[in-house]
Design a protein around this motif. Sequence first.
Motif, mmCIF file in Angstrom:
data_model
loop_
_atom_site.group_PDB
_atom_site.id
_atom_site.type_symbol
_atom_site.label_atom_id
_atom_site.label_comp_id
_atom_site.label_asym_id
_atom_site.label_seq_id
_atom_site.Cartn_x
_atom_site.Cartn_y
_atom_site.Cartn_z
ATOM 1 N N UNK A 192 -10.234 12.731 49.045
ATOM 2 C CA UNK A 192 -11.496 12.154 48.574
ATOM 3 C C UNK A 192 -12.378 11.719 49.733
ATOM 4 N N UNK A 193 -11.749 11.327 50.832
ATOM 5 C CA UNK A 193 -12.510 10.828 51.978
ATOM 6 C C UNK A 193 -12.675 11.869 53.077
ATOM 7 N N UNK A 194 -12.313 13.121 52.782
ATOM 8 C CA UNK A 194 -12.532 14.240 53.691
ATOM 9 C C UNK A 194 -11.870 14.032 55.052
ATOM 10 N N UNK A 195 -10.635 13.529 55.028
ATOM 11 C CA UNK A 195 -9.885 13.383 56.266
ATOM 12 C C UNK A 195 -8.480 13.930 56.058
ATOM 13 N N UNK A 196 -7.789 14.206 57.138
ATOM 14 C CA UNK A 196 -6.408 14.666 57.075
ATOM 15 C C UNK A 196 -5.477 13.466 57.168
ATOM 16 N N UNK A 197 -4.250 13.652 56.724
ATOM 17 C CA UNK A 197 -3.293 12.554 56.750
ATOM 18 C C UNK A 197 -1.932 12.990 57.268
ATOM 19 N N UNK A 198 -1.243 12.056 57.914
ATOM 20 C CA UNK A 198 0.144 12.248 58.327
ATOM 21 C C UNK A 198 0.936 11.021 57.918
ATOM 22 N N UNK A 199 2.091 11.258 57.313
ATOM 23 C CA UNK A 199 2.951 10.185 56.827
ATOM 24 C C UNK A 199 4.248 10.192 57.624
ATOM 25 N N UNK A 200 4.675 9.032 58.068
ATOM 26 C CA UNK A 200 5.981 8.912 58.714
ATOM 27 C C UNK A 200 7.025 8.576 57.658
ATOM 28 N N UNK A 201 8.153 9.263 57.729
ATOM 29 C CA UNK A 201 9.226 9.036 56.765
ATOM 30 C C UNK A 201 10.558 8.902 57.487
ATOM 31 N N UNK A 202 11.407 8.041 56.961
ATOM 32 C CA UNK A 202 12.761 7.914 57.469
ATOM 33 C C UNK A 202 13.656 9.012 56.909
ATOM 34 N N UNK A 203 14.848 9.131 57.516
ATOM 35 C CA UNK A 203 15.899 9.976 56.964
ATOM 36 C C UNK A 203 16.840 9.120 56.123
ATOM 37 N N UNK A 217 15.011 13.745 54.301
ATOM 38 C CA UNK A 217 13.936 12.774 54.135
ATOM 39 C C UNK A 217 14.314 11.759 53.057
ATOM 40 N N UNK A 218 14.176 10.478 53.377
ATOM 41 C CA UNK A 218 14.658 9.410 52.502
ATOM 42 C C UNK A 218 13.795 9.282 51.253
ATOM 43 N N UNK A 219 14.457 9.207 50.088
ATOM 44 C CA UNK A 219 13.755 8.984 48.816
ATOM 45 C C UNK A 219 12.568 9.937 48.682
ATOM 46 N N UNK A 220 12.794 11.191 49.089
ATOM 47 C CA UNK A 220 11.655 12.088 49.307
ATOM 48 C C UNK A 220 11.036 12.628 48.029
ATOM 49 N N UNK A 221 11.808 12.686 46.917
ATOM 50 C CA UNK A 221 11.227 13.235 45.700
ATOM 51 C C UNK A 221 10.671 14.621 45.934
ATOM 52 N N UNK A 222 9.384 14.796 45.618
ATOM 53 C CA UNK A 222 8.736 16.095 45.785
ATOM 54 C C UNK A 222 7.943 16.204 47.083
ATOM 55 N N UNK A 223 8.156 15.290 48.015
ATOM 56 C CA UNK A 223 7.382 15.310 49.252
ATOM 57 C C UNK A 223 7.552 16.630 49.984
ATOM 58 N N UNK A 224 8.803 17.136 49.997
ATOM 59 C CA UNK A 224 9.037 18.381 50.721
ATOM 60 C C UNK A 224 8.253 19.534 50.117
ATOM 61 N N UNK A 225 7.896 19.454 48.834
ATOM 62 C CA UNK A 225 7.078 20.485 48.210
ATOM 63 C C UNK A 225 5.590 20.233 48.409
ATOM 64 N N UNK A 226 5.190 18.955 48.399
ATOM 65 C CA UNK A 226 3.774 18.603 48.484
ATOM 66 C C UNK A 226 3.217 18.734 49.897
ATOM 67 N N UNK A 227 4.032 18.415 50.906
ATOM 68 C CA UNK A 227 3.535 18.358 52.282
ATOM 69 C C UNK A 227 3.152 19.735 52.792
ATOM 70 N N UNK A 228 2.012 19.804 53.453
ATOM 71 C CA UNK A 228 1.560 21.057 54.065
ATOM 72 C C UNK A 228 2.268 21.318 55.387
ATOM 73 N N UNK A 229 2.680 20.243 56.037
ATOM 74 C CA UNK A 229 3.312 20.338 57.352
ATOM 75 C C UNK A 229 4.431 19.309 57.411
ATOM 76 N N UNK A 230 5.615 19.720 57.844
ATOM 77 C CA UNK A 230 6.726 18.788 58.026
ATOM 78 C C UNK A 230 7.296 18.987 59.425
ATOM 79 N N UNK A 231 7.267 17.925 60.204
ATOM 80 C CA UNK A 231 7.841 17.920 61.547
ATOM 81 C C UNK A 231 9.055 16.997 61.527
#
Length: 275
Positions: A192-203, A217-231
């Motif tokens: 909505x704000x026309x910016x990119x985002x990066x989220x830090x997650x624990x294992x 990825x801890x308590x990841x749910x569908x994050x692995x499917x939603x994320x465009x990039x995972x490092x």
Amino acid sequence: MGFDSTAEVWNLGASADEAVKRFRTFDDGEPDLVPLGIPAVDGAIGGLFPGSCGVLGMATGVGKSSLMLTSALSSSAPVGIISCEDTPDVLGSRALAWASGVNSRRLRTKNLFEEDIVALEHGRKKLERTNVLVTYAVGAPPDVIMDCVTSLADAGCKLIWLDYLQKVRGVTDDRRNEVSRIYTQFQYGCARNDCAGMVISQFSRQDPTREPQIYWLKESGDIENEARLIILGHRDPADANVVYCRVAKSTFGGENIRFSYTRDDAGILRETKDK
């Protein structure tokens, strides 16, 4: 402001026009991508699209926040940080270590030499010229995080880091689904704000003898499917000063790129240069 997917109706022609405009297909200049400040990743994919979100995953104590800070301070784009764990003095001491080369532990204990004082003063002035802004939301609920996204975007930030996902506290006991909702809300706020985002997650698990996997990825749910990039990053038990990273997922290309960061005398992770 970015698009509001719940209100606007787009046909594919208009969507194609937006792509042409975003990537400057027929115009001079570089595509409208947001560099992460991680050279190996930026070199492979050019940066993140505004509205897209990625994940940086590491085990506790490996250096998630340190790598985020180094990346933020290395990006050519205006960067925002939502700090859900560290207070201004903690993050400020790390930033001073990055800018001055003086270890933050020595700063906290005032175990300083005269040359350190000079270096710290130069570091303060250097930080004043950076394009990194921070909001502090320690223990904040999801609605406060969304307010932080908007505030940072309104201040001009084009990339926003959330440090870190599991520190955002919701109201249900189902943390797996709750964490997924928080990530989705953050992603929506960035779009909505026309910016990119990066989220830090624990294992949630770790095996120091193995390379990390997305399902750690801890308590990841569908994050692995939603994320465009995972490092994903990890330390070799034989050398605690090196963090090894790989692109475990990328919808932009560059999957399985590997790179590393080395902890210097100031305790800061910096990109490992080829010798």
